[in-house]
Write an enzyme that holds these catalytic residues in place. Structure first.
Site, PDB file in Angstrom:
ATOM      1  N   GLU A 167      -5.301  -8.816   0.801  1.00 55.62           N
ATOM      2  CA  GLU A 167      -5.932  -8.501   2.087  1.00 55.62           C
ATOM      3  C   GLU A 167      -7.417  -8.283   1.866  1.00 55.62           C
ATOM      4  O   GLU A 167      -7.831  -7.634   0.891  1.00 55.62           O
ATOM      5  CB  GLU A 167      -5.372  -7.206   2.712  1.00 55.62           C
ATOM      6  CG  GLU A 167      -3.996  -7.333   3.289  1.00 55.62           C
ATOM      7  CD  GLU A 167      -3.503  -6.031   3.938  1.00 55.62           C
ATOM      8  OE1 GLU A 167      -4.336  -5.212   4.396  1.00 55.62           O
ATOM      9  OE2 GLU A 167      -2.274  -5.835   3.959  1.00 55.62           O
ATOM     10  N   GLU A 178       0.799  -1.234   0.000  1.00 56.61           N
ATOM     11  CA  GLU A 178       0.000   0.000   0.000  1.00 56.61           C
ATOM     12  C   GLU A 178       0.834   1.289   0.000  1.00 56.61           C
ATOM     13  O   GLU A 178       0.815   2.048   0.962  1.00 56.61           O
ATOM     14  CB  GLU A 178      -0.950  -0.003   1.205  1.00 56.61           C
ATOM     15  CG  GLU A 178      -1.888  -1.194   1.237  1.00 56.61           C
ATOM     16  CD  GLU A 178      -2.870  -1.159   2.424  1.00 56.61           C
ATOM     17  OE1 GLU A 178      -2.792  -0.224   3.245  1.00 56.61           O
ATOM     18  OE2 GLU A 178      -3.712  -2.069   2.505  1.00 56.61           O
TER      19      GLU A 178
HETATM   20  O1  IFM Z   1      -3.950  -3.330   9.229  1.00 62.09           O
HETATM   21  C1  IFM Z   1      -3.948  -2.813   7.931  1.00 62.09           C
HETATM   22  C2  IFM Z   1      -2.771  -3.338   7.148  1.00 62.09           C
HETATM   23  O2  IFM Z   1      -1.573  -3.059   7.784  1.00 62.09           O
HETATM   24  C3  IFM Z   1      -2.741  -2.715   5.772  1.00 62.09           C
HETATM   25  N1  IFM Z   1      -4.012  -2.823   5.111  1.00 62.09           N
HETATM   26  C4  IFM Z   1      -5.201  -2.481   5.841  1.00 62.09           C
HETATM   27  C5  IFM Z   1      -5.202  -3.175   7.186  1.00 62.09           C
HETATM   28  C6  IFM Z   1      -6.487  -2.807   7.964  1.00 62.09           C
HETATM   29  O3  IFM Z   1      -6.546  -1.431   8.162  1.00 62.09           O
END
Ligand code: IFM
Length: 451
Positions: A355, A169
């Site tokens: 994710e 990210e």
């Molecule tokens: O916890 C975070 C992660 O580190 C990166 N993506 C989003 C998740 C939830 O906010």
């Protein structure tokens, strides 16, 4: 006669769960680890809810064997974790800390012994503080330091690890870390934010080259982006423009350079003067072909025109009557929309959902169970839409729940629980939640029944 329909995923689909170093490891100053920008940021009063820090987190650094045991119990096919750069290079560059490398060597060996494929993320936001002291990501030198770190890790683990993620990210690291300042290093300066974006992208390309040159197993290299569908709050031209701007800043500003080797024209018009010097060859390095793109999908954004709002002149709205979690709107069709858009517009060789998950204020019931039905519903509904994208031909090869364990949720501290596994932070006891049991069944059956 049963009317049950079974939502079956492709043969060999990779079912996983994800974590990151700072959010679970703890042991912030053990075995030669140097401080990271998150160690520093958490110590600034008022930055993190309840003054929480990742000093201990889920104590995974000491409990990693137990945690791999849980992965085995869940039947995970893959585990996505990140490496803490300051464990490997306490000063960011220079001397290697072998004890740091050994920790990940042991973890990788154990995973492989159980047939769990490691997906290694090299940067999940914990920059060595020593590099921040030299200017951090806004300083171009950090990109070269990252490539050197990537090479060192690839030489060490590249005989056993084949799936590599350079960055997690970049939008968040750049904009939330350097424009809103809600994340480490807490800077609020648009030039620093766009310099970070460019240097992280550059470092991605440099690291991809370094990994390919150093790993002995043929590596598959990708990058993970947080992507959102962006919808206008109304059909007005102003709101449509607001949505286009959000899309430009969050999605296209990262996708376009990676796949097309250029920043989007509309973004250059708006923000070009914030970008740092782009040297000849930079865009070719950034757009080096990747083996996969990782998509982190959580929610959509509904945008409206808002002249008061800095940078975009657009802001986010939260329509009434929709379903929300503690952090975001719950919008399962968005995973479909995002995957299809990335597939059609950018044509990546393969896609991983790296994710997807939801914070739920879980608690332990008197019989010791954690009944997180809301998480089960969230995962199931998103998987249904992911399946739809796959059945239309999108090359999605795997899915990772965020997260394996409850953990340190950045500025929210420990107030948000994302895990398939509950962590009692006082005792560090782990309890597999109902969602974890449900996910284990999905993995075992390679899908789930739909009434
Ligand atoms: O916890 C975070 C992660 O580190 C990166 N993506 C989003 C998740 C939830 O906010």
């Amino acid at each position: 006669m049963s009317t049950e329909k079974f939502v079956r995923f492709p043969e060999g689909f990779i079912w996983g769960a994800a974590t990151s170093a700072y959010q679970i490891e703890g042991a912030w100053n053990e075995d030669g680890k140097g401080p990271s920008i998150w160690d520093t940021f958490c110590r600034i009063p008022g930055k993190i809810k309840d003054g929480d820090t990742g000093d201990v987190a889920a104590d995974h650094y000491h409990r990693w064997e137990e945690d791999v045991g849980i992965m085995v119990e869940l039947g995970l096919k893959a585990y996505r974790f990140s490496i803490a750069w300051p464990r490997i290079f306490p000063e960011g560059v220079g001397e290697v800390n072998q004890k740091g490398l050994d920790f990940y060597n042991r973890l990788v060996d154990k995973l492989l012994a159980h047939g769990i494929e490691p997906f290694v993320t090299l940067y999940h936001w914990d920059l060595p503080q020593a590099l921040q002291d030299k200017g951090g990501w806004p300083n171009r030198d950090t990109a070269y330091a990252f490539a050197n770190y990537a090479e060192t890790v690839a030489k060490e683990l590249g005989d056993r690890v084949s799936s590599w993620i350079t960055h997690n990210e970049p939008f968040v690291a750049a904009l939330i870390g350097h424009f809103t300042g809600e994340h480490a290093p807490g800077i609020q300066d648009p030039s620093a934010a766009f310099a970070t974006a460019h240097h992280i992208l550059l470092s991605h390309g440099l690291a991809a080259q370094a990994i390919r040159a150093s790993a002995s197993l043929k590596p598959k290299v990708g990058i993970v982006l947080n992507l959102h569908p962006i919808h206008p709050a109304s059909p007005s031209e102003e709101d449509k423009l607001a949505a286009k701007r959000f899309d430009g800043l969050i999605n296209r500003m990262f996708l376009d350079p990676i796949f097309f080797g250029k920043y989007p024209e509309d973004m250059l018009e708006l923000f070009g003067f914030f970008l740092p010097e782009i040297r000849p060859g930079d865009m070719d390095t950034i757009s080096i072909p990747i083996d996969f793109i990782g998509i982190n999908y959580y929610t959509r954004i509904v945008a409206r025109s808002d002249p008061e709002f800095p940078l975009l002149q657009a802001s986010q709205v939260y329509p009434e009557g929709n379903e929300y979690s503690q952090m975001w709107e719950i919008y399962p069709p968005g995973i479909y929309e995002t995957v299809i858009r990335v597939w059609k517009d950018y044509n990546p060789p393969s896609i991983f959902l790296t994710e997807n998950g939801i914070p739920v204020p879980d608690g332990v019931d008197f019989d010791g169970r954690v009944r997180d039905e809301r998480r089960i519903r969230y995962l199931r509904n998103h998987l249904l839409y992911l399946h739809k994208a796959i059945s239309e031909g999108a090359p999605v090869k795997g899915y990772f729940v965020w997260s394996l364990l409850d953990n340190f949720e950045w500025a929210h501290g420990y107030s948000m629980r994302f895990g398939l596994v509950y962590v009692d932070y006082k005792t560090q006891k782990r309890i597999i939640k109902d969602s974890g049991r449900w996910y284990a069944k999905v993995i075992k059956e390679n899908g789930f029944a739909l009434e």
